[in-house]
Design a protein around this motif. Structure first.
Motif, short mmCIF file in Angstrom:
data_model
loop_
_atom_site.label_atom_id
_atom_site.label_comp_id
_atom_site.label_asym_id
_atom_site.label_seq_id
_atom_site.Cartn_x
_atom_site.Cartn_y
_atom_site.Cartn_z
N SER A 226 0.87 -1.18 0.00
CA SER A 226 0.00 0.00 0.00
C SER A 226 0.90 1.22 0.00
CB SER A 226 -0.93 -0.01 1.22
OG SER A 226 -0.19 0.01 2.43
N ARG A 227 0.30 2.41 0.06
CA ARG A 227 1.09 3.62 0.03
C ARG A 227 2.00 3.73 1.25
NH1 ARG A 227 -0.67 8.02 -3.28
NH2 ARG A 227 -2.45 7.45 -4.58
N GLY A 228 3.30 3.83 0.99
CA GLY A 228 4.26 4.05 2.06
C GLY A 228 4.44 2.89 3.01
N HIS A 229 3.96 1.69 2.64
CA HIS A 229 4.01 0.54 3.54
C HIS A 229 5.21 -0.34 3.21
CE1 HIS A 229 2.51 -2.63 6.17
NE2 HIS A 229 2.81 -3.48 5.21
N SER A 230 6.10 -0.50 4.17
CA SER A 230 7.25 -1.40 4.02
C SER A 230 6.91 -2.77 4.58
CB SER A 230 8.48 -0.83 4.74
OG SER A 230 8.83 0.42 4.22
N GLY A 231 7.52 -3.80 3.99
CA GLY A 231 7.28 -5.15 4.48
C GLY A 231 6.98 -6.11 3.35
N ASP A 232 6.81 -7.38 3.71
CA ASP A 232 6.54 -8.40 2.71
C ASP A 232 5.33 -8.03 1.86
OD1 ASP A 232 8.64 -9.86 3.71
OD2 ASP A 232 7.39 -11.14 4.98
N ASN A 233 5.46 -8.24 0.57
CA ASN A 233 4.37 -7.93 -0.34
C ASN A 233 4.52 -8.74 -1.62
OD1 ASN A 233 5.59 -5.97 -2.61
ND2 ASN A 233 6.56 -5.52 -0.65
N LEU A 234 3.43 -8.86 -2.36
CA LEU A 234 3.40 -9.70 -3.55
C LEU A 234 4.34 -9.20 -4.64
CD1 LEU A 234 2.17 -12.08 -5.08
CD2 LEU A 234 0.31 -10.55 -5.79
N GLY A 235 4.43 -7.88 -4.81
CA GLY A 235 5.29 -7.34 -5.86
C GLY A 235 6.75 -7.68 -5.65
N ARG A 236 7.23 -7.42 -4.45
CA ARG A 236 8.65 -7.72 -4.17
C ARG A 236 8.94 -9.20 -4.29
NH1 ARG A 236 10.82 -9.07 1.35
NH2 ARG A 236 10.03 -7.12 2.19
N SER A 237 8.08 -10.04 -3.71
CA SER A 237 8.32 -11.49 -3.77
C SER A 237 8.25 -12.01 -5.21
CB SER A 237 7.32 -12.23 -2.88
OG SER A 237 5.99 -12.02 -3.33
N THR A 238 7.40 -11.39 -6.05
CA THR A 238 7.30 -11.81 -7.45
C THR A 238 8.59 -11.49 -8.20
OG1 THR A 238 4.90 -11.54 -7.48
CG2 THR A 238 6.04 -11.50 -9.60
N VAL A 239 9.12 -10.29 -7.99
CA VAL A 239 10.37 -9.92 -8.65
C VAL A 239 11.49 -10.85 -8.21
CG1 VAL A 239 12.14 -8.13 -8.86
CG2 VAL A 239 9.72 -7.51 -8.99
N VAL A 240 11.58 -11.12 -6.92
CA VAL A 240 12.63 -12.02 -6.40
C VAL A 240 12.47 -13.40 -6.99
CG1 VAL A 240 13.48 -13.17 -4.32
CG2 VAL A 240 12.99 -10.71 -4.28
N ARG A 241 11.24 -13.87 -7.14
CA ARG A 241 11.02 -15.20 -7.71
C ARG A 241 11.47 -15.25 -9.17
NH1 ARG A 241 9.00 -19.87 -6.39
NH2 ARG A 241 8.07 -21.22 -7.99
N PHE A 242 11.18 -14.20 -9.93
CA PHE A 242 11.66 -14.16 -11.31
C PHE A 242 13.19 -14.24 -11.35
CE2 PHE A 242 7.54 -12.33 -12.90
CZ PHE A 242 7.37 -13.23 -13.95
N LEU A 243 13.83 -13.52 -10.47
CA LEU A 243 15.30 -13.49 -10.47
C LEU A 243 15.89 -14.83 -10.08
CD1 LEU A 243 15.97 -10.02 -8.80
CD2 LEU A 243 16.03 -10.58 -11.22
N THR A 244 15.25 -15.54 -9.18
CA THR A 244 15.80 -16.80 -8.67
C THR A 244 15.32 -18.02 -9.44
OG1 THR A 244 14.04 -16.85 -7.01
CG2 THR A 244 16.15 -15.90 -6.34
N HIS A 245 14.10 -17.97 -9.99
CA HIS A 245 13.55 -19.15 -10.66
C HIS A 245 13.23 -18.92 -12.14
CE1 HIS A 245 13.14 -21.28 -6.82
NE2 HIS A 245 12.61 -20.17 -6.32
N GLY A 246 13.25 -17.69 -12.58
CA GLY A 246 12.96 -17.39 -13.97
C GLY A 246 11.48 -17.35 -14.31
N THR A 247 10.63 -17.63 -13.34
CA THR A 247 9.18 -17.62 -13.57
C THR A 247 8.47 -17.27 -12.27
OG1 THR A 247 7.30 -18.93 -14.39
CG2 THR A 247 8.92 -20.06 -13.03
N ALA A 248 7.20 -16.87 -12.39
CA ALA A 248 6.40 -16.53 -11.21
C ALA A 248 4.93 -16.71 -11.55
CB ALA A 248 6.68 -15.10 -10.75
N ASP A 249 4.10 -16.75 -10.52
CA ASP A 249 2.67 -17.00 -10.72
C ASP A 249 1.91 -15.78 -11.23
OD1 ASP A 249 3.01 -19.61 -9.85
OD2 ASP A 249 2.61 -19.09 -7.75
#
Length: 220
Positions: free
Chosen positions: A179-202
């Motif tokens: 959300s606005r200004g909210h730090s912490g675990d979130n779908l966007g960050r985890s998706t980017v990390v998954r692309f970088l580590t596995h080459g694909t994401a849901d």
């Protein structure tokens, strides 16, 4: 005389009871009004924090008219930001976490959009957000004068992240905060990390939260 005193006493008692009732009713009403105002204020804050910005359809291939060049052997991430958007501070922090996870597989650019109306104002874009982005190891920070690059990539909202694979194909677009200004675990960050580590994401997109960049783009 006795009856008059008795009646006067009863009158005072009735008046006192009525006064206490009115005071109690008034206090009860004030509490209810105060509670309603607090609840309404909290609702407005929640609504603002979760109001997503415009997310246009970004180029599926790296735009040829961009002055930026994608990496031929690594993923390329582009973050568009308004230098004075308080919501984007959390996005910069999430970008740093992404770099810590997969910096060796990633080339990252942070572009701070500077409107043409501010072109004659030196260092208008050099805010604390710029400094925070520059402190992230391996991240390239530059000004997007007039929003030319934002137009090429169809970026309308501060905090937008675009992720392209080594072949130049778009794999992800959206925000990396919940959300606005909210730090912490979130779908966007985890998706980017998954692309970088596995080459694909849901998923391939998320909502983006931030200020408007001031770029005139048609809806798609």
């Amino acid at each position: 005389m006795h009856h008059n005193l008795h009646d006067s006493t009863r009158g005072r008692i009735a008046f006192d009871r009525l006064a206490r009732f009115r005071r109690g009713w008034a206090m009860h009403t004030l509490v209810l009004v105060w509670g309603a105002l607090v609840a309404g204020g909290m609702g407005l804050i929640w609504q603002y924090q979760h109001a997503a910005g415009t997310l246009h359809t970004a180029p599926q291939r790296w735009p040829a008219d961009s002055s930026l060049r994608p990496s031929p052997d690594r993923w390329t991430l582009v973050l568009f930001a308004h230098p004075k958007c308080p919501c984007t501070r959390a996005t910069v922090g999430e970008l740093e976490r992404i770099i810590n996870h997969g910096g060796d597989r990633l080339r990252a650019h942070v572009l701070f959009v500077k409107p043409r109306s501010c072109a004659m104002q030196p260092d208008w874009e050099h805010t604390s957000l710029w400094d925070a982005a520059q402190r992230i190891p391996g991240v390239s920070v530059s000004a997007d004068i007039g929003g030319d690059e934002a137009s090429h990539f169809r970026a309308a909202t501060s905090g937008l992240v675009l992720l392209y694979d080594p072949s130049g194909s778009l794999k992800f677009r959206g925000g990396i905060t919940a959300s606005r200004g909210h730090s912490g675990d979130n779908l966007g960050r985890s998706t980017v990390v998954r692309f970088l580590t596995h080459g694909t994401a849901d998923v391939d997109r998320t909502k983006v939260y931030g200020c408007e960049l001031g770029i005139e783009l048609e809806e798609t």
